[in-house]
Design a protein around this motif. Structure first.
Motif, PDB file in Angstrom:
ATOM      1  N   ILE A   1      38.770  29.843  18.136  1.00  0.00           N
ATOM      2  CA  ILE A   1      39.991  30.667  18.176  1.00  0.00           C
ATOM      3  C   ILE A   1      40.844  30.365  16.954  1.00  0.00           C
ATOM      4  O   ILE A   1      41.282  31.406  16.255  1.00  0.00           O
ATOM      5  N   VAL A   2      41.196  29.223  16.730  1.00  0.00           N
ATOM      6  CA  VAL A   2      42.011  28.701  15.922  1.00  0.00           C
ATOM      7  C   VAL A   2      41.275  29.467  14.432  1.00  0.00           C
ATOM      8  O   VAL A   2      42.192  29.847  13.553  1.00  0.00           O
ATOM      9  N   SER A   3      40.253  28.626  13.996  1.00  0.00           N
ATOM     10  CA  SER A   3      39.567  29.040  12.944  1.00  0.00           C
ATOM     11  C   SER A   3      39.463  30.573  12.732  1.00  0.00           C
ATOM     12  O   SER A   3      39.582  31.193  11.397  1.00  0.00           O
ATOM     13  N   SER A   4      39.127  31.344  13.774  1.00  0.00           N
ATOM     14  CA  SER A   4      39.097  32.830  13.442  1.00  0.00           C
ATOM     15  C   SER A   4      40.333  33.459  13.179  1.00  0.00           C
ATOM     16  O   SER A   4      40.241  34.522  12.656  1.00  0.00           O
ATOM     17  N   GLY A   5      41.503  32.799  13.863  1.00  0.00           N
ATOM     18  CA  GLY A   5      42.930  33.481  13.322  1.00  0.00           C
ATOM     19  C   GLY A   5      42.967  32.955  11.812  1.00  0.00           C
ATOM     20  O   GLY A   5      43.606  34.013  11.575  1.00  0.00           O
ATOM     21  N   ILE A   6      42.870  32.026  11.608  1.00  0.00           N
ATOM     22  CA  ILE A   6      43.121  31.793   9.945  1.00  0.00           C
ATOM     23  C   ILE A   6      42.337  32.578   9.260  1.00  0.00           C
ATOM     24  O   ILE A   6      42.691  32.904   8.196  1.00  0.00           O
ATOM     25  N   ILE A   7      40.876  32.869   9.627  1.00  0.00           N
ATOM     26  CA  ILE A   7      40.123  33.789   8.662  1.00  0.00           C
ATOM     27  C   ILE A   7      40.815  35.241   8.755  1.00  0.00           C
ATOM     28  O   ILE A   7      40.764  35.803   7.562  1.00  0.00           O
ATOM     29  N   TYR A   8      41.051  35.723  10.030  1.00  0.00           N
ATOM     30  CA  TYR A   8      41.696  36.934   9.922  1.00  0.00           C
ATOM     31  C   TYR A   8      42.840  37.052   9.276  1.00  0.00           C
ATOM     32  O   TYR A   8      43.014  38.144   8.492  1.00  0.00           O
ATOM     33  N   VAL A   9      43.849  36.178   9.292  1.00  0.00           N
ATOM     34  CA  VAL A   9      45.032  36.327   8.420  1.00  0.00           C
ATOM     35  C   VAL A   9      44.877  36.262   6.974  1.00  0.00           C
ATOM     36  O   VAL A   9      45.106  37.082   6.194  1.00  0.00           O
ATOM     37  N   LEU A  10      43.678  35.275   6.541  1.00  0.00           N
ATOM     38  CA  LEU A  10      43.249  35.198   5.052  1.00  0.00           C
ATOM     39  C   LEU A  10      42.778  36.526   4.558  1.00  0.00           C
ATOM     40  O   LEU A  10      43.050  37.067   3.495  1.00  0.00           O
ATOM     41  N   VAL A  11      41.789  37.168   5.482  1.00  0.00           N
ATOM     42  CA  VAL A  11      41.126  38.518   4.860  1.00  0.00           C
ATOM     43  C   VAL A  11      41.854  39.719   5.099  1.00  0.00           C
ATOM     44  O   VAL A  11      41.861  40.385   4.379  1.00  0.00           O
ATOM     45  N   PHE A  12      42.590  39.646   6.206  1.00  0.00           N
ATOM     46  CA  PHE A  12      42.982  41.082   6.708  1.00  0.00           C
ATOM     47  C   PHE A  12      44.585  41.124   6.341  1.00  0.00           C
ATOM     48  O   PHE A  12      45.109  42.278   6.129  1.00  0.00           O
ATOM     49  N   LYS A  13      45.499  39.941   5.948  1.00  0.00           N
ATOM     50  CA  LYS A  13      46.867  40.065   6.108  1.00  0.00           C
ATOM     51  C   LYS A  13      47.486  39.645   4.850  1.00  0.00           C
ATOM     52  O   LYS A  13      48.555  40.133   4.482  1.00  0.00           O
ATOM     53  N   ILE A  14      46.812  38.898   4.065  1.00  0.00           N
ATOM     54  CA  ILE A  14      47.309  38.627   2.858  1.00  0.00           C
ATOM     55  C   ILE A  14      46.516  39.408   1.691  1.00  0.00           C
ATOM     56  O   ILE A  14      45.271  39.066   1.282  1.00  0.00           O
ATOM     57  N   LYS A  15      47.115  40.343   1.223  1.00  0.00           N
ATOM     58  CA  LYS A  15      46.522  41.078   0.132  1.00  0.00           C
ATOM     59  C   LYS A  15      47.697  41.211  -1.100  1.00  0.00           C
ATOM     60  O   LYS A  15      48.818  40.624  -0.863  1.00  0.00           O
ATOM     61  N   PRO A  16      47.074  41.841  -2.279  1.00  0.00           N
ATOM     62  CA  PRO A  16      48.170  41.753  -3.234  1.00  0.00           C
ATOM     63  C   PRO A  16      49.409  42.678  -2.953  1.00  0.00           C
ATOM     64  O   PRO A  16      49.350  43.578  -2.374  1.00  0.00           O
ATOM     65  N   THR A  17      50.673  42.166  -3.426  1.00  0.00           N
ATOM     66  CA  THR A  17      51.650  43.017  -3.340  1.00  0.00           C
ATOM     67  C   THR A  17      51.951  43.483  -4.514  1.00  0.00           C
ATOM     68  O   THR A  17      52.493  42.686  -5.559  1.00  0.00           O
ATOM     69  N   VAL A  18      51.785  44.842  -4.804  1.00  0.00           N
ATOM     70  CA  VAL A  18      51.992  45.257  -6.284  1.00  0.00           C
ATOM     71  C   VAL A  18      52.834  46.584  -6.019  1.00  0.00           C
ATOM     72  O   VAL A  18      52.744  47.204  -5.101  1.00  0.00           O
ATOM     73  N   GLU A  19      53.983  46.661  -6.729  1.00  0.00           N
ATOM     74  CA  GLU A  19      54.621  47.713  -6.784  1.00  0.00           C
ATOM     75  C   GLU A  19      54.676  48.507  -7.981  1.00  0.00           C
ATOM     76  O   GLU A  19      54.434  48.007  -9.196  1.00  0.00           O
ATOM     77  N   VAL A  20      54.546  49.904  -7.892  1.00  0.00           N
ATOM     78  CA  VAL A  20      54.580  50.992  -8.959  1.00  0.00           C
ATOM     79  C   VAL A  20      55.669  51.721  -9.033  1.00  0.00           C
ATOM     80  O   VAL A  20      56.284  52.100  -8.050  1.00  0.00           O
TER      81      VAL A  20
ATOM     82  N   LEU B   1      32.927  19.083  29.422  1.00  0.00           N
ATOM     83  CA  LEU B   1      33.870  19.979  29.548  1.00  0.00           C
ATOM     84  C   LEU B   1      35.004  19.877  28.540  1.00  0.00           C
ATOM     85  O   LEU B   1      35.361  20.886  27.911  1.00  0.00           O
ATOM     86  N   ASN B   2      35.409  18.588  27.952  1.00  0.00           N
ATOM     87  CA  ASN B   2      36.492  18.395  27.103  1.00  0.00           C
ATOM     88  C   ASN B   2      35.710  19.012  25.582  1.00  0.00           C
ATOM     89  O   ASN B   2      36.651  19.550  25.112  1.00  0.00           O
ATOM     90  N   THR B   3      34.384  18.527  25.438  1.00  0.00           N
ATOM     91  CA  THR B   3      33.873  18.944  24.257  1.00  0.00           C
ATOM     92  C   THR B   3      33.841  20.558  24.052  1.00  0.00           C
ATOM     93  O   THR B   3      34.116  21.042  23.242  1.00  0.00           O
ATOM     94  N   LEU B   4      33.572  21.308  25.334  1.00  0.00           N
ATOM     95  CA  LEU B   4      33.410  22.650  25.366  1.00  0.00           C
ATOM     96  C   LEU B   4      34.874  23.404  25.052  1.00  0.00           C
ATOM     97  O   LEU B   4      34.818  24.226  24.257  1.00  0.00           O
ATOM     98  N   ILE B   5      35.820  22.778  25.779  1.00  0.00           N
ATOM     99  CA  ILE B   5      37.274  23.417  25.491  1.00  0.00           C
ATOM    100  C   ILE B   5      37.712  23.028  24.265  1.00  0.00           C
ATOM    101  O   ILE B   5      38.219  24.413  23.590  1.00  0.00           O
ATOM    102  N   TRP B   6      37.530  22.198  23.544  1.00  0.00           N
ATOM    103  CA  TRP B   6      37.943  21.839  22.074  1.00  0.00           C
ATOM    104  C   TRP B   6      37.066  22.542  21.123  1.00  0.00           C
ATOM    105  O   TRP B   6      37.652  23.146  20.257  1.00  0.00           O
ATOM    106  N   GLY B   7      35.836  22.782  21.481  1.00  0.00           N
ATOM    107  CA  GLY B   7      34.990  23.936  20.652  1.00  0.00           C
ATOM    108  C   GLY B   7      35.456  25.287  20.845  1.00  0.00           C
ATOM    109  O   GLY B   7      35.687  26.016  19.721  1.00  0.00           O
ATOM    110  N   ILE B   8      35.918  25.773  22.034  1.00  0.00           N
ATOM    111  CA  ILE B   8      36.472  27.179  22.102  1.00  0.00           C
ATOM    112  C   ILE B   8      37.674  27.226  21.369  1.00  0.00           C
ATOM    113  O   ILE B   8      37.972  28.188  20.556  1.00  0.00           O
ATOM    114  N   VAL B   9      38.724  26.234  21.294  1.00  0.00           N
ATOM    115  CA  VAL B   9      39.971  26.194  20.904  1.00  0.00           C
ATOM    116  C   VAL B   9      40.100  26.190  19.381  1.00  0.00           C
ATOM    117  O   VAL B   9      40.416  27.234  18.721  1.00  0.00           O
ATOM    118  N   SER B  10      39.065  25.316  18.846  1.00  0.00           N
ATOM    119  CA  SER B  10      38.794  25.212  17.434  1.00  0.00           C
ATOM    120  C   SER B  10      38.250  26.644  16.986  1.00  0.00           C
ATOM    121  O   SER B  10      38.658  27.113  15.883  1.00  0.00           O
TER     122      SER B  10
END
Length: 168
Positions: free
Chosen positions: A15-34, A4-13
């Motif tokens: 979710i955390v890694s999915s959140g990090i990937i989401y931020v990297l892929v969808f939230k950090i984009k070039p900030t360019v001003e024209v 049960l501990n291993t399963l919970i830690w697997g789910i938490v990790s």
């Protein structure tokens, strides 16, 4: 209990890694001003139009693709489009804004040589498009700007992070 501990830690990790990937892929984009204006100047008997872009990202931007089109809207709703080639070789890279020793290489001007017979007709405008890729996350951004006759100012861009055109 160990399973049960291993399963919970697997789910938490997961979710955390999915959140990090989401931020990297969808939230950090070039900030360019024209800039909202085009600087028009005369050099060696030629008329040169310049558009200024500033990379405000903490990382460099790569794979720049940009174009300028003269668009003329006809009375029947059809828009005639003519591409204007850049005056100099295309840029593929712009430095990051956080490197102070780069002498403002994060702010660039893109030059276009437009022939002397160029006139704005009723309903005509210039359309500038830019695609840039973030140097760290490899995500892209797309910017499109329209410039009418009043957006063209005779002068030169102020240096640095300013998008202001200093009139002649």
């Amino acid at each position: 209990m160990l399973i049960l501990n291993t399963l919970i830690w697997g789910i938490v990790s997961g979710i955390v890694s999915s959140g990090i990937i989401y931020v990297l892929v969808f939230k950090i984009k070039p900030t360019v001003e024209v800039g909202n204006k085009i600087a028009k100047s005369y050099e060696d008997g030629k008329i040169i139009y310049r558009i200024k872009i500033i990379n405000k990202s903490r990382f460099a931007i790569f794979n720049l693709k940009y174009s300028l089109h003269y668009c003329n809207a006809q009375t029947d709703g059809i828009v005639q489009i003519r591409e204007i080639e850049p005056f100099k070789k295309p840029l593929f890279f712009v430095s990051s804004a956080c490197k102070k020793d780069m002498n403002d290489k994060h702010a660039v001007r893109i030059s276009y040589l437009i022939d002397d017979g160029f006139e704005f007709c009723e309903g005509a405008y210039l359309k500038f498009t830019l695609i840039a890729t973030h140097g760290f996350t490899n995500t892209s951004t797309y910017i499109e700007k329209k410039f009418d006759k009043d957006s063209i100012i005779e002068g030169r861009f102020e240096t640095g992070n300013s998008l202001k055109v200093l009139e002649n």
